[in-house]
Design an enzyme around this catalytic site. Sequence first.
Site, short mmCIF file in Angstrom:
data_model
loop_
_atom_site.label_atom_id
_atom_site.label_comp_id
_atom_site.label_asym_id
_atom_site.label_seq_id
_atom_site.Cartn_x
_atom_site.Cartn_y
_atom_site.Cartn_z
N ARG A 1 10.23 -1.46 -4.50
CA ARG A 1 9.04 -1.49 -5.36
C ARG A 1 9.02 -0.18 -6.18
NH1 ARG A 1 3.59 -3.44 -2.98
NH2 ARG A 1 3.35 -4.02 -5.16
N ASP B 1 -1.40 4.71 -6.44
CA ASP B 1 0.03 4.52 -6.15
C ASP B 1 0.88 5.65 -6.70
OD1 ASP B 1 -1.20 1.65 -6.13
OD2 ASP B 1 0.63 1.64 -4.92
N ASN C 1 -2.84 2.63 -10.30
CA ASN C 1 -3.32 1.92 -9.11
C ASN C 1 -3.32 0.43 -9.44
OD1 ASN C 1 -4.36 1.95 -6.39
ND2 ASN C 1 -6.34 1.39 -7.22
N GLY D 1 0.87 -1.19 0.00
CA GLY D 1 0.00 0.00 0.00
C GLY D 1 0.90 1.23 0.00
N ALA D 2 0.62 2.17 -0.92
CA ALA D 2 1.55 3.27 -1.17
C ALA D 2 1.94 4.07 0.08
CB ALA D 2 0.98 4.17 -2.26
O1 MRU Z 1 0.60 -4.03 -4.54
P1 MRU Z 1 0.00 -3.25 -3.42
O2 MRU Z 1 -0.86 -4.08 -2.52
O3 MRU Z 1 1.03 -2.44 -2.67
O4 MRU Z 1 -0.97 -2.21 -4.15
C1 MRU Z 1 -1.74 -1.35 -3.37
C2 MRU Z 1 -2.65 -0.50 -4.17
O5 MRU Z 1 -2.67 -0.55 -5.37
C3 MRU Z 1 -3.48 0.50 -3.41
O6 MRU Z 1 -4.70 0.69 -4.04
C4 MRU Z 1 -2.72 1.83 -3.35
O7 MRU Z 1 -1.43 1.65 -2.87
C5 MRU Z 1 -3.41 2.85 -2.54
S1 MRU Z 1 -3.26 2.53 -0.83
C6 MRU Z 1 -3.96 3.77 0.07
#
Ligand code: MRU
Length: 345
Positions: A91, A237, A247, A49-50
Amino acid sequence: MNLKTMTLEWTGDSLILVDQRKLPHVVEYVECRDYREVARAIKEMIVRGAPAIGAVAAFGFVLGARQFSHLKNEEFIESMGLVYKTLASTRPTAVNLFWALERMNRKIQQCIYDERLLWILEEEAVRIAKEDIETNKAIGKYGQTLLKDGDTVLTHCNAGALATVDYGTAVGVIRAAVENGKRIRVYVDETRPYLQGARLTAWELVQLGVETILITDNMAGWVMKQGKVDAVIVGADRIAANGDVANKIGTYSVAVLADRNGIPFYVAAPTSTIDIRIKDGTQIPIEERSHEEVTHIDGKRIAAQGVKVYNPAFDVTEHNLVSAIITEKGILKDPYIENIKKLFP
Ligand code: MRU
């Protein structure tokens, strides 16, 4: 200094993370005592999650600085370059990671001769984490005005407390609406291949007492066509200067379906997710992940041996499909280029 939320605990000496790979089956924690362990936790999706990645990387930076604090100025700066690189290479898509690391690095540049440098860095990481919670609550406050009592929202992936330091962005908007007395029902896309929707968002919403209906990703269009969805809200993201939104993979399909069915498609994200250095979505680096995520479910192979696989972890939704971007500074609408520019004078 310490801080404890659902996602992380900073004890003052180490960073404890809830192991998101194991949810919702078991609630287990992983303790990171140095910056390499923090980098591994991000890379291996113990935390994801970002905004969460950004805050966690900031604490990793603090642990790195402590590790190299015995070195003299130039050697220290050189070693911190390695810490930065190690954390930044985990990432590629979520810009919050680089935003937080740059913010930490600026403190080193400003305070390198200050004998309180380690304390200053710790204070900055804690500030980043605390600000994230306040930011999400502000996003919720603005975003909930877009929802009416009785509305049904569809969300994709996990943009909840677990994807942030706490409270969540897209889920934060839903929470804020509920806190304001509105009855909100939520359709949660399971979000193949990593199942953040089924495993994390559904878990969070059920705990919050929100009526939650889990669907597989390919059901979203039909659910919308049947008139069951009033609004789509997702996180982000990275958002380019023109409002294009990267995203979780599948977000673009949801946006097209929302457009086709006349349903507003909202993106809830802090301004730290906006990358004004990037002109449009075509320049956003898209992470590709392991083939096993597609060929296997829960460690069990579901696909033919020898099949080729493509596994992009994110996609980009063009700004013309985005009805509004909900930030902690207010709700942005088209023209995004002008309105985003105003936020970064
Ligand atoms: O691969 P992830 O689980 O890190 O991806 C997360 C997402 O795509 C979320 O929608 C994004 O980070 C927003 S979190 C507030």
